[in-house]
Scaffold this active site. Structure first.
Site, PDB file in Angstrom:
ATOM      1  N   GLY A  54     -14.570   4.081 -12.536  1.00 54.47           N
ATOM      2  CA  GLY A  54     -13.619   3.734 -10.807  1.00 54.47           C
ATOM      3  C   GLY A  54     -13.374   4.813 -10.833  1.00 54.47           C
ATOM      4  CD1 TRP A  56     -17.272   8.888  -8.351  1.00 52.35           C
ATOM      5  CD2 TRP A  56     -19.063   8.792  -6.847  1.00 52.35           C
ATOM      6  NE1 TRP A  56     -18.396   9.361  -8.231  1.00 52.35           N
ATOM      7  CE2 TRP A  56     -19.657   9.978  -7.742  1.00 52.35           C
ATOM      8  CE3 TRP A  56     -20.340   7.878  -5.717  1.00 52.35           C
ATOM      9  CZ2 TRP A  56     -20.419   9.996  -7.506  1.00 52.35           C
ATOM     10  CZ3 TRP A  56     -21.246   8.227  -5.462  1.00 52.35           C
ATOM     11  CH2 TRP A  56     -21.543  10.099  -6.156  1.00 52.35           C
ATOM     12  CG  ASP A  74     -20.101  -0.690 -13.770  1.00 50.69           C
ATOM     13  OD1 ASP A  74     -20.420   0.860 -13.245  1.00 50.69           O
ATOM     14  OD2 ASP A  74     -20.562  -1.131 -14.889  1.00 50.69           O
ATOM     15  CG  ASP A  90     -27.114  -7.144 -13.542  1.00 53.76           C
ATOM     16  OD1 ASP A  90     -27.667  -6.105 -12.226  1.00 53.76           O
ATOM     17  OD2 ASP A  90     -28.235  -7.498 -14.055  1.00 53.76           O
ATOM     18  CG  ASP A 118     -21.897   8.489  -9.863  1.00 57.43           C
ATOM     19  OD1 ASP A 118     -23.230   9.468 -10.042  1.00 57.43           O
ATOM     20  OD2 ASP A 118     -21.002   9.126 -10.318  1.00 57.43           O
ATOM     21  CE  LYS A 158     -25.673  10.022 -12.432  1.00 58.95           C
ATOM     22  NZ  LYS A 158     -24.797   9.766 -13.115  1.00 58.95           N
TER      23      LYS A 158
END
Length: 485
Positions: A54, A56, A74, A90, A118, A158
């Protein structure tokens, strides 16, 4: 007993995250990206994919406008964050899409202005497999972003620099008007991760399904293997792309015959780490008198050789080619001329590389000495409390003689009437020549520097007096025009 972390992982960003109350050091990556591209301030709704733990989400809540919607998704549970909504789902499943759309409808959000990603798989030892999994996860986040991102929205992800990097970059360039690539300072230099920022989502009405199909997108993304320039004069730049795809060993061996009869021997020397004489086609080369023990030892390990050793192997290759193919040389005299030309060309290239290297080293040494001398002077001035000399070479204050000091028409007329007359121009040219002589000779004497400063100050006083007199005359004329008729 708790899990022991390596000291190298507890860097300054780890401690800064602890001090600021962020749950992970990765929060500083988003902060640095936002300071460079400024996307959080204008985002009324933010979706953070793979958001655990958490960090970000904390940064997003802190920097977005008050009352904005921030949702984090997540597989792992996320501890509650004030001002944000956590979802344990998911991102690749339809259930996650429906849950997010339900939360959007409850909060009156039609689409997200910003989508963040990320996430990465657990890093172990199989680099190629992990990089592919990471890039597949990126494509999954892009799929979700195409459904939930608003037109002209921003997407940040990312990605690992691997063989599929160019394919992911191509995919994002088809969906966004502008794509930037950046590696923030908080990202460790030893890590292969890099961040891609897509600006102004095009929101096409129809997207080719092959563009978001991992199998189709990554099938042509393999890059050719890297070839080391063994004769290069400069040091090779380090790459963070990981191991070669499919490479299971670090030692790559080729036969000596492939090197001898290759059209590009330099590429062979840069690609392989060793050359073997065990192949049946290499028996004639191994038993030849030109193949000495020194040649065999050089072929055993190419990674430890210097430039002169590679030069020796290239010369031996030309000699062994000429000795083992006399019939070809008789029928094709071009082969001998090409060998001589190739030998001369190799010699010329090596000499040119050595010459350029020497010139570059001399230039670098000269620049290094000059910088060290300037730093020593600045340090001495700071210690003595002396201001920087504006006439010294290397001083770069562009605002010192700025035209912004001219406020009105009267100042412009005064400058036009006095500064650019012939006498002042002549004096300024003489002072410029004197300043160039002082800067070129780089004098350190205190008396000569003071004398030079006095000359400059006298020149400034004279110019100022001329400007003031002209300005005074103009003022008198404007106040009483009949007096000077």
């Amino acid at each position: 007993m708790g899990k022991v972390k390596g000291k190298h992982r507890l860097d300054k960003y780890y401690h800064l995250a602890k001090e600021q109350g962020y749950r992970s050091r990765a929060a500083w990556k988003l902060i640095q990206l936002d300071s460079k591209f400024s996307f959080l301030r204008s985002s009324q709704s933010v979706l953070d994919l793979c958001a655990a733990p958490g960090g970000w989400m904390q940064v997003a809540v802190k920097h977005v406008p008050v009352g904005s919607l921030v949702i984090g998704v997540d597989l792992d549970p996320i501890r509650p964050i004030r001002g944000a909504i956590s979802v344990q789902q998911d991102i690749t499943t339809p259930k996650c899409r429906s849950t997010i759309k339900k939360l959007m409808a409850e909060n009156g959000c039609r689409a997200f202005d910003l989508v963040l990603h990320d996430g990465s798989p657990n890093v172990g030892g199989a680099w190629a497999k992990e990089a592919t999994s990471q890039n597949s996860l990126v494509i999954d986040s892009v799929k979700l972003a195409t459904e939930l991102l608003a037109p002209k929205g921003t997407f940040i992800t990312k990605i690992f620099r691997s063989q599929d990097y160019n394919a992911v970059l191509y995919c994002l360039r088809q969906l966004f008007e502008k794509v930037e690539v950046d590696k923030p300072l908080a990202s460790r230099s030893a890590s292969a991760e890099i961040y891609i920022i897509g600006f102004k989502y095009k929101a096409p009405s129809k997207i080719d399904p092959r563009l978001l199909d991992v199998k189709h997108l990554f099938q042509g993304g393999k890059e050719p293997p890297k070839v080391i320039d063994v004769l290069g004069a400069t040091k090779q730049k380090r790459h963070r792309d990981g191991y070669e795809d499919g490479a299971t060993v670090l030692r790559k061996v080729c036969s000596v015959a492939d090197f001898v009869w290759s059209d590009n021997p330099v590429q062979v020397l840069g690609t392989f780490s060793s050359m073997s004489f065990d192949d049946p086609s290499c028996l004639a080369i191994r038993d030849h008198t030109l193949t000495t023990e020194e040649v065999k030892s050089l072929c055993d390990d190419l990674r430890v050789l210097a430039k002169q050793d590679f030069k020796y192997l290239l010369k031996w290759r030309l000699q062994i080619r000429k000795a083992l193919s006399p019939e070809k040389i008789k029928t094709l005299t071009v082969v001998e001329s090409e060998s001589k030309e190739g030998e001369d060309e190799d010699e010329r290239v090596l000499n040119e590389i050595e010459e350029k290297t020497n010139i570059l080293e001399k230039k670098q040494k000269k620049e290094k000495k000059l910088k060290a001398k300037r730093r020593a002077k600045e340090k001495a001035r700071k210690a003595l409390g002396i201001q920087v000399d504006a006439t010294e070479d290397g001083y770069g204050d562009q605002d010192l003689f700025s035209l912004s000091s001219i406020k009105g028409k009267k100042d412009l007329v005064a400058v036009d009437n006095s500064i650019y007359d012939k006498e002042t121009t002549k004096v300024s040219d003489e002072s410029d020549e004197e300043a160039q002589e002082h800067s070129s000779s780089d004098l350190d004497s205190g008396d000569e520097r003071r004398r030079h400063d006095d000359n400059i100050e006298a020149l400034f006083d004279e110019s100022y007096e001329r400007i003031w007199v002209e300005w005074k005359v103009n003022q008198n004329r404007e106040s009483d025009p009949n007096k000077h008729t």
